[in-house]
Enzyme design. Structure first.
Site, PDB file in Angstrom:
ATOM      1  N   SER A 420       0.842  -1.190   0.000  1.00  0.00           N
ATOM      2  CA  SER A 420       0.000   0.000   0.000  1.00  0.00           C
ATOM      3  C   SER A 420       0.883   1.248   0.000  1.00  0.00           C
ATOM      4  CB  SER A 420      -0.956  -0.042   1.193  1.00  0.00           C
ATOM      5  OG  SER A 420      -1.973   0.921   1.054  1.00  0.00           O
ATOM      6  N   ASP A 565      -5.413  -3.683  -2.804  1.00  0.00           N
ATOM      7  CA  ASP A 565      -4.501  -3.409  -1.689  1.00  0.00           C
ATOM      8  C   ASP A 565      -3.973  -4.683  -1.043  1.00  0.00           C
ATOM      9  OD1 ASP A 565      -3.118  -2.369   0.385  1.00  0.00           O
ATOM     10  OD2 ASP A 565      -4.734  -1.137   1.168  1.00  0.00           O
TER      11      ASP A 565
END
Length: 854
Positions: A420, A565
């Site tokens: 991320s 993610d």
């Protein structure tokens, strides 16, 4: 200047802010706030054709989803541009497909065109200001595009289907999204009580979780007040403030020594006894190792019986004790009793191991083959070190300080992984050299952080229309500056010698995650992986990974599947790192805001001992520790209950329970100290003053851990040096990156070797995963011997010497560069799916090339 990756625009809004020096500079000089000093500040690394390729990949129809009856829903088709997609070479399988002109209407359907031209399909391109009328450019440019379309495995590919008139209401797409978010029939348990008790149980457990969270927060608040007004009063409080005010590691060490002297921690270092390591074994091995090394040094270059015996004894000792956490000397508790350093016995042992390893590397009384075998075994036993950067939205900018602290002391590992927001920082580190990083890690870097610059009037309309706050194409343009354009994982490895790893999660709930690096996905474009790793549902829609072909063209990777993610499942991919790179020592920089609140070390952590009762007490007293540990463990238990009983709904089509149920720590875990205001600005860009504070806090959190990391890397880098200098074939990997090749190596020398290798010309500076990453040396040698016998090179009944084997291996290595060390780590090409042009294939392997080994 606009955000990262943009061309220059004559607009006052897009120009960088004026240079302003804040009142508190945190030790940075005034020029560190000057954005014009940033390297490549006004460089646009991303060409327009790469942006167009990304837009086309996002606009392409998704792969055909399965249906309960085993068929496929809808009539989506997936297009394969065969010449580029196959990278200009044949594959190990053939498809007997015919090309048909687009005007015939065979091989594609009207529904595809409608879906492709719909507002939902063109939302991303429209938000980026790119018009997308009609089919993609590649389809308009060619009338012989190859299409594969079928409703299921039994339906003919070229069957013409008449499109039905659409009678579904306009809200059908929204209903379809809701169905995808809900649990499918296969995921839902049957029974009468489950639907009746599901929601009542969920309500009761949720209320209990809320109550536990409130108690946990109150307990942490009590401990904070207790330590501030009781533990840190008087002289110790003044010394602590002096430590936190330092901006350089040397100043911090001096302040930490004064704190240890004031608290009486030096007496603990002198006493060898401690329950968390085997001091008797360490003492005996240290004495014997020192004696053997001195005897070997006294013999000098003379080949005497006594000298050979001393070297053999030293070699046996090194092979026996240079292992991961030998006798417990890498137990974090050995570094949690003082602010700086550890037991004197442990420190003396590490110093002696370093001297002995250096002697064995430089001695000429051991043959090169003996050294190669010895250091290969030591490398496999000792393992490698990796830096892991967690996600956390704008909290990820604290990672800059952690990286800066490691970089300035030359303790930055060669293996770096990010997820991320941490993937963006890891990409910056892995695509820049040490000299470039030192110029970039300054507060002026805030001028390049403009991802959240849009006002609410802009992003709210986008979120309402597409379900995502940010635009993927806009982020791609900005992210390209951080990754130096469309560099691939292999190209970044060749440039800096660092191994970048990025965690990505497939959009499908039950598909396995992928750890992108130069082995599993060498031709994958880094900025596309960073975007995928940051695609949090509701913040950024899942994106398509891209790969670069030999001609520089970007194409969809992994059949056009979309990814999101990585923090949703694997924030810290420790298992994958151990499998692929033999990593067993991890430095984790953890900044996730939902985890930071629940991290609590009741008995101190590395470089941060409990201050009262001479380090033998409990933080906040025993009562405070009981409240915190009870609530934290009970919260974890009930979250597991919710997940096991399938009580949790799926907002935005995602199971969010894993956000709390993962392992978020490592061997050394760094927790930068954040402010409450950071939570309110979790999706806002920092200004130079705020970034200066975040870098400072990141450094402060890393300083206490550096002594532990230094002791580990001092030994590891000597092992890698011995491995690198004694590889078979006279350094077959010298044309590539020396420091990180296969098993890795030193931090400084490898980058110089990488530059020299690339300067030597194409082919010499390029590192490729070889067959030795998959086959063992013995298997590979046997395979090549067998092939030579078949060719008639070795007659019947003849035996082949070691020299002949080396000559035979040389023929094989003409096409494949040796990737030393990877055969130890159990590597595999799980997701490569691509072929490297110009790599010779051994005749004995039946035409199988690297792209086919998956």
């Amino acid at each position: 200047m606009a955000g990262p990756g943009y061309d220059r625009v004559d607009s006052k809004d897009d120009e960088p802010p004026n240079i302003q020096i804040p009142s508190r500079t945190y030790g940075f000089p005034p020029e560190a706030f000057d954005w014009s000093r940033l390297p490549d500040f006004d460089t646009n690394f991303l060409p327009p054709e790469h942006v167009e390729a990304f837009i086309q990949a996002l606009s392409a129809p998704d792969p055909i989803p399965p249906t309960p009856d085993g068929g496929a829903t809808g009539s989506s088709s997936y297009r394969l541009n065969s010449p580029a997609w196959h990278r200009g070479s044949t594959t190990s399988f053939d498809l007997d497909l015919a090309r048909r002109p687009e005007s015939s209407g065979v091989g594609f359907h009207d529904e595809d065109r409608t879906a492709r031209d719909s507002p939902a399909g063109a939302a991303t391109a429209a938000a980026a200001g790119v018009a997308t009328p009609g089919p993609p450019l590649s389809r308009r440019a060619s009338s012989n595009s190859l299409f594969i379309s079928a409703r299921n495995d039994w339906a003919p590919i070229s069957q013409r289907r008449v499109a039905r008139a659409k009678t579904a209401p306009q809200s059908s797409s929204r209903n379809d999204k809701k169905k995808k978010r809900a649990r499918s029939k296969d995921e839902t348990r049957e029974g009468y009580l489950y639907p009746l008790l599901k929601w009542p149980l969920l309500g009761v457990v949720t209320c209990w979780l809320v109550g536990l969270s409130v108690v946990h927060v109150l307990a942490r608040l009590y401990i904070t007040v207790y330590e501030r007004y009781w533990a840190w009063r008087g002289e110790r409080g003044r010394l602590r403030r002096a430590m936190r005010a330092t901006a350089r590691y040397s100043d911090w060490v001096a302040a930490a020594r004064r704190m240890d002297d004031f608290l009486g921690n030096d007496s603990w270092k002198v006493d060898d006894a401690f329950a968390y390591y085997d001091n008797k074994t360490v003492r005996r091995v240290l004495a014997e190792m020192r004696r053997s090394r001195r005897r070997a040094e006294e013999a000098g270059g003379r080949d005497t019986e006594q000298g050979r015996e001393a070297i053999e004894d030293l070699k046996v000792l090194i092979e026996a004790c240079v292992k991961n956490n030998f006798a417990g000397i890498e137990n974090p508790r050995l570094y949690s009793q003082t602010y700086y350093g550890t037991k004197n016995l442990v420190q003396n042992f590490i110093d002696e191991v370093e001297r002995s390893l250096k002697f064995l590397v430089e001695t000429e009384r051991l043959s090169k083959e003996e050294k190669r075998v010895m250091f290969k075994g030591i490398c496999a036993n000792y393992g490698r070190t990796a830096l892991c950067l967690s996600g956390g939205a704008t909290f990820a900018y604290y990672h800059f300080g952690v990286v800066k602290a490691l970089l300035e002391e030359d303790y930055l590992p060669d293996i770096i992984t990010g997820t991320s927001g941490g993937a963006l920082v890891a990409a910056l580190v892995a695509t820049r050299t040490n000299e470039e990083l030192k110029e970039l890690l300054i507060p002026a870097l805030a001028c390049r952080i403009t991802a959240c610059r849009e006002p609410i009037s802009v992003w709210f309309r986008r979120w309402w229309a597409t379900g995502a706050r940010f635009d993927s194409v806009d982020w791609a343009r900005q992210c390209a500056w951080w990754t130096r354009g469309s560099l691939t994982f292999r190209e970044a490895y060749e440039r800096t010698g660092r191994i970048l790893n990025v965690s990505c999660v497939p959009a499908d709930q039950h598909s396995p995650t992928i750890l992108c690096n130069y082995l599993t996905s060498p031709d994958c474009v880094i900025w596309s992986a960073v975007l995928a790793s940051a695609a949090v549902p509701g913040i950024l829609n899942p994106v398509v990974l891209l790969m670069k072909t030999r001609s520089g063209q970007l194409l969809p990777y992994s059949f056009g599947h979309k990814w999101k993610d990585g923090s949703l499942r694997t924030d810290i991919p420790i298992k994958a790192l151990n499998l692929q790179f033999n990593v067993n020592f991890t430095i984790v920089s953890q900044v996730n805001p939902h985890i930071n609140l629940f991290f609590f070390s009741s008995r101190g952590s590395v470089g941060q001992p409990v201050t009262h009762r001479r380090g033998r007490g409990w933080r906040g007293g025993y009562l405070g520790t009981v409240l915190v540990q009870f609530t934290k463990l009970d919260l974890t238990k009930w979250l597991r209950v919710l997940r096991s009983l399938e009580l949790l709904p799926r907002p935005l089509g995602q199971d969010w329970s894993l956000l709390w149920l993962q392992d978020f720590g490592g061997t050394v875990t760094v927790w930068p100290r954040c402010l409450l205001s950071d939570f309110a600005r979790i999706l806002s860009d920092p200004d130079p003053a705020r970034l200066a504070r975040m870098i400072h806090e990141g450094q402060q959190s890393a300083f206490p851990k550096l002594r532990f990391v230094a002791n580990r890397l001092r030994v590891e880098r000597l092992v890698e040096r011995g491995r690198r200098e004694n590889r078979r074939g006279g350094g077959l990997g010298d044309g590539g990156v020396g420091s990180s090749g296969g098993a890795g190596g030193g931090a400084g020398g490898g980058q110089a070797e990488a530059v020299a290798g690339q300067a030597a010309g194409p082919g010499t500076g390029q590192r490729r995963p070889s067959f030795e990453s998959i086959l063992s040396e013995d298997d590979l040698r046997s395979l090549l011997k067998k092939r030579r016998v078949e060719r008639g090179g070795i007659g019947s009944g003849e035996t082949e010497s070691e020299d002949e084997t080396s000559d035979l291996d040389a023929d094989f290595y003409e096409g494949i560069t040796y990737d030393g060390g990877d055969d130890d780590a159990g590597l595999e090409f799980g997701a490569a799916g691509m072929r490297q042009p110009g790599v010779a294939t051994p005749a004995g392997l039946g035409g199988v090339e690297r792209g086919d080994l998956s």
